[in-house]
Design an enzyme around this catalytic site. Structure first.
Site, PDB file in Angstrom:
ATOM      1  N   TYR A  10      48.225  42.052  40.185  1.00 20.99           N
ATOM      2  CA  TYR A  10      48.252  40.720  39.570  1.00 20.99           C
ATOM      3  C   TYR A  10      49.153  39.770  40.355  1.00 20.99           C
ATOM      4  CZ  TYR A  10      48.627  37.179  35.925  1.00 20.99           C
ATOM      5  OH  TYR A  10      48.583  36.002  35.227  1.00 20.99           O
ATOM      6  N   ASP A  56      44.644  37.764  30.870  1.00 19.64           N
ATOM      7  CA  ASP A  56      45.575  38.057  31.959  1.00 19.64           C
ATOM      8  C   ASP A  56      46.920  38.493  31.383  1.00 19.64           C
ATOM      9  OD1 ASP A  56      43.985  37.708  34.134  1.00 19.64           O
ATOM     10  OD2 ASP A  56      44.718  35.725  34.673  1.00 19.64           O
ATOM     11  N   ARG A  63      50.293  36.414  39.726  1.00 20.23           N
ATOM     12  CA  ARG A  63      51.203  35.411  39.155  1.00 20.23           C
ATOM     13  C   ARG A  63      52.487  36.073  38.658  1.00 20.23           C
ATOM     14  NH1 ARG A  63      46.007  33.800  38.335  1.00 20.23           N
ATOM     15  NH2 ARG A  63      45.530  31.569  38.471  1.00 20.23           N
ATOM     16  N   GLU A 112      39.415  37.670  30.022  1.00 25.21           N
ATOM     17  CA  GLU A 112      39.768  36.275  30.297  1.00 25.21           C
ATOM     18  C   GLU A 112      38.684  35.545  31.073  1.00 25.21           C
ATOM     19  OE1 GLU A 112      43.273  33.688  32.499  1.00 25.21           O
ATOM     20  OE2 GLU A 112      43.761  35.373  31.216  1.00 25.21           O
ATOM     21  N   LYS A 113      37.982  36.265  31.935  1.00 26.14           N
ATOM     22  CA  LYS A 113      36.974  35.621  32.791  1.00 26.14           C
ATOM     23  C   LYS A 113      35.912  36.649  33.158  1.00 26.14           C
ATOM     24  CE  LYS A 113      40.320  34.615  35.690  1.00 26.14           C
ATOM     25  NZ  LYS A 113      41.454  35.466  35.329  1.00 26.14           N
ATOM     26  N   ASP A 142      49.930  37.699  30.982  1.00 27.40           N
ATOM     27  CA  ASP A 142      50.982  36.688  30.942  1.00 27.40           C
ATOM     28  C   ASP A 142      50.810  35.870  29.669  1.00 27.40           C
ATOM     29  OD1 ASP A 142      48.838  34.984  31.418  1.00 27.40           O
ATOM     30  OD2 ASP A 142      49.332  34.671  33.528  1.00 27.40           O
TER      31      ASP A 142
END
Length: 744
Positions: A315, A102, A317, A8-9, A104
């Site tokens: 994680y 991520d 979130r 993702e990043k 989610d």
């Protein structure tokens, strides 16, 4: 053919390389920068016949609403084109791709949409990275699954994106055109604003009322104590609708009875045990950090994200406060890495099974806990939050807090009086926290008052009574923490009993990942302002909510509406409901709302707004529904100007004795001739112009989008670094190219 991992990043890509160690050589590892594709603007869906502003944007008009894309379009973000191209070249030779977004729904979508953009048809697997430390990375890659299993998550994220677009783009434009001032609306943002507006109005309209509590001073052989009068009933004269005593004469008469002999009619002493609180979800951590450290919800999220990327916590979130039972065996390893005081280490029992270990209550993620990686060198907010997180984990392996709960009823002067107390037996897990109290344990002060050990039938003597005057209090102003809690428990703010019961079990406003940014967005749009820890609605925010209610559009300010939509999103993510059910419901609601707005009244200027003036007139430079509103400068008191509801249509207008005047900064057209440069990187096919700065340095300027570039260092006939754009100040109306930064 290689297997490509798309993280993702960049920080996640680095963690994967480090976690896989030598195995990383078997993969091509690349990354996105969050979402590198974005939804197209409304201009992409409007016909070319719509008139354009001086800057080439299509004019905002009521007649073009609602805008409902038949086929959704996405475009690469400007600053991500090169990275997208790099990913595309890797996909050409890949036989397998591993989605490392991520864990989610947004993380699922932002990798899936890249694969869809390039029409990738090879095998796709999913790695679910709940933490980025070496052990968790290796475990996750040993348990790869088919990416198709997570298709419902992708569909839910896409449905969320499209629904937010339909609500935001249509209603923001409609209300803005009606008002002559920019009024952004959002599916989650607007009902969140309504929570604060209604709380503020309740506070400001609150009328305090006096009431009385009567206490007797009692003397027993083992010591003195206070007992509170217990009325036989509270629905008669002298009591209000909440059962509070409001009659001063009655209060004084009861107090006068608190003298003379009496007896203990009932005494109870029970040993109680209290387990340590559950570990943190994001919202629970935001609430505690707001109360204890004054941190905003966004600060907590950003700090938790940093801790996650440093591999020291899991994680962030997450909406879950429970842990998988299979992770209980990790406790010895994790506990060894934590700064547990020596006095506490001897109390730890890694075999202890707290109620937090419960597979049945695990959602997509588990609670935020330490990973067991070294957390040396943390400071500031990171150290403060890590301290909360690791202690919440350690407390799970400490003994329960034990205390004795004491309760006595006393017959005195023909009345009944009640006294309660608590005696600590063993602090247990509370030793870890010293004298700091946790939110979960803050209770009634009266329950903590000293109470001697009594026996039923014991004699006591009343030594006089006292009627204490108290006053009802308004509800407290929202803070970041309490607003996050309200968004998470939205059922408490819904009046309809059926809706309240349904929402209690399922829904909230937004998600753990989005609530902090929703609050920040309301502040940036000048709907909310901060005063210390408090969040207070502005005149503009109140005007918007009042307008929606007056136009029969209160459903967009009703938390229950968005909470029900969040229910549908959850059902889509679980594969129980097709995404079209949500998007169709949102589209139908927006169509009906736009129809009402077209027939409804204009939004008047906020009363008492200070910087805004009620004058709204048709725009002298635009056609159609455009209006201009008279505004006062924020920096120069008494200086007024006029702003057009068609954003970027033309410069702001000067104020000519209360009427719209000439545009500010009106310039003569630039009729100079420039040499042609390379094609613009954004407007393909449009040649740039070769220009020079005031100091004679050459650069290229696009005549269409105004983007500016330095020449390439190695080949001056090519475009080099693009000039940065200035970030708009809060409330500003345009984003203009800034001055070039000096090159190294």
């Amino acid at each position: 053919m290689p297997t490509v991992i798309i993280a993702e990043k960049p920080s996640m890509a680095r963690a994967i390389r480090e976690g896989l160690g030598a195995q990383a050589r078997n993969y091509e590892i690349t990354n996105a920068f969050g979402h590198i594709l974005e939804q197209a603007e409304p201009d992409a869906y409007l016909p070319d016949s719509v008139p354009k502003t001086a800057k080439g944007k299509k004019v905002w008009r009521m007649e073009d609403l609602p805008i409902m894309p038949a086929e959704w379009k996405k475009f690469p973000k400007r600053d991500a084109k090169d990275q997208l191209q790099k990913i595309g070249s890797l996909l050409k030779t890949a036989d397998t791709v591993i989605n490392a977004g991520d864990p989610d729904r947004e993380g699922q979508l932002l990798i899936d949409e890249i694969l869809e953009h390039f029409r990738y048809r090879g095998r796709v697997q999913r790695v679910w990275l709940k933490a980025l430390d070496t052990e968790n990375v290796r475990k996750a890659f040993a348990a790869l699954e088919s990416n198709e299993k997570y298709r419902p998550l992708r569909d839910a994220a896409e449905a969320r994106s499209q629904s937010d677009w339909v609500v935001g783009m249509n209603l923001s434009r409609a209300v803005t055109v009606k008002s002559g001032d920019l009024f952004p609306l959002g599916r989650v943002q607007t009902p969140t604003l309504a929570l604060v507006v209604r709380r503020d109005l309740a506070i400001e309209h609150f009328v305090p009322r006096d009431y009385f509590e009567v206490f007797a001073q009692c003397q027993h052989a083992n010591g003195a104590f206070l007992a509170k009068w217990e009325p036989r009933g509270t629905d008669g004269p002298g009591f209000d609708e909440e059962g509070r005593l409001i009659d001063r004469k009655l209060a004084d008469a009861i107090a006068a009875k608190a003298s003379g002999p009496g007896r203990v009619s009932r005494f109870e002493s029970r040993e109680q045990k209290q387990a340590a609180p559950l570990p943190f979800s994001l919202s629970a951590l935001q609430k505690v950090a707001s109360a204890r450290f004054g941190m905003s919800a966004q600060q907590v999220l950003d700090t938790c994200q940093a801790l996650y990327e440093k591999k020291v916590t899991t994680y962030p979130r997450t909406d879950c406060r429970y842990l998988p039972e299979e992770q209980h065996s990790d406790a010895p390893r994790i506990l060894r890495a934590l700064p547990v005081p020596d006095a506490i280490k001897g109390m730890l029992d890694t075999g202890r099974k707290h109620a937090a270990w419960n597979n049945a209550k695990i959602t997509a993620h588990n609670a935020i806990i330490p990973t067991g990686q070294s957390a040396a060198g943390l400071g500031g907010d990171e150290a403060r939050l890590f301290d909360l997180i690791w202690k919440s984990y350690v407390a799970l392996f400490l003994p329960k807090y034990r205390y004795r709960s004491l309760s006595a009823l006393v017959d005195l002067g023909g009345e009944t009086w009640k006294a309660t107390g608590r005696q600590d037996i063993d602090p247990g897990w509370k030793r870890l926290y010293g004298n700091i109290s946790l939110d979960e344990e803050e209770g009634d002060d009266e329950a903590r008052a000293p109470l001697p050990v009594l026996q039923t039938g014991d004699a006591v003597r009343g030594q006089g009574g006292q009627a204490q005057v108290k006053q009802t209090k308004p509800p407290a102003r929202f803070t970041d923490g309490s607003l996050i809690e309200a968004m998470s428990n939205i059922h408490k703010f819904v009046e309809d009993p059926a809706a309240k019961a349904r929402l209690k079990e399922t829904s909230g406003l937004g998600t753990e990942a989005t609530r902090a940014s929703t609050i920040e967005g309301l502040i940036q749009r000048q709907y909310l302002q901060k005063k210390g820890k408090q969040l207070i609605s502005t005149a503009k925010g109140r005007a918007l909510i009042a307008y929606l209610e007056s136009q029969d559009l209160a459903e967009f300010a009703d938390p229950a509406t968005t909470a029900r939509w969040e229910d549908l999103l959850s059902a889509v993510a679980e594969g129980r409901v097709p995404a079209e059910k949500l998007t169709a419901a949102v589209a139908d609601t927006v169509r009906a709302a736009v129809a009402r707005l077209k027939q409804g009244a204009a939004l008047a200027a906020p009363a008492g707004g200070g910087k805004q003036n009620a004058a709204t007139l048709p725009c002298p430079l635009c056609k159609g529904d455009a209006t201009v509103r008279r505004l006062e400068s924020k920096t120069k008191k008494g200086l007024f100007f006029w702003a057009c509801s068609n954003q970027d249509a033309h410069p702001l207008l000067a104020d000519d004795h209360g009427k719209p005047g000439e545009p500010f900064g009106t310039r003569q057209p630039d009729n100079r001739t420039y040499d042609k440069g390379p094609d613009c990187a954004h407007c393909h096919g449009t040649a740039t112009q070769a220009r020079a700065t005031s100091t004679g340095k050459p650069y290229y300027r696009c005549p269409s989008c105004s983007a500016a570039f330095w020449p390439d260092r190695d080949d001056p006939l090519k475009l080099g670094t693009e000039w940065p754009k200035q970030e708009p100040a809060s409330g500003s109306r345009t984003v203009r190219a800034g001055k070039p930064r000096k090159r190294a």
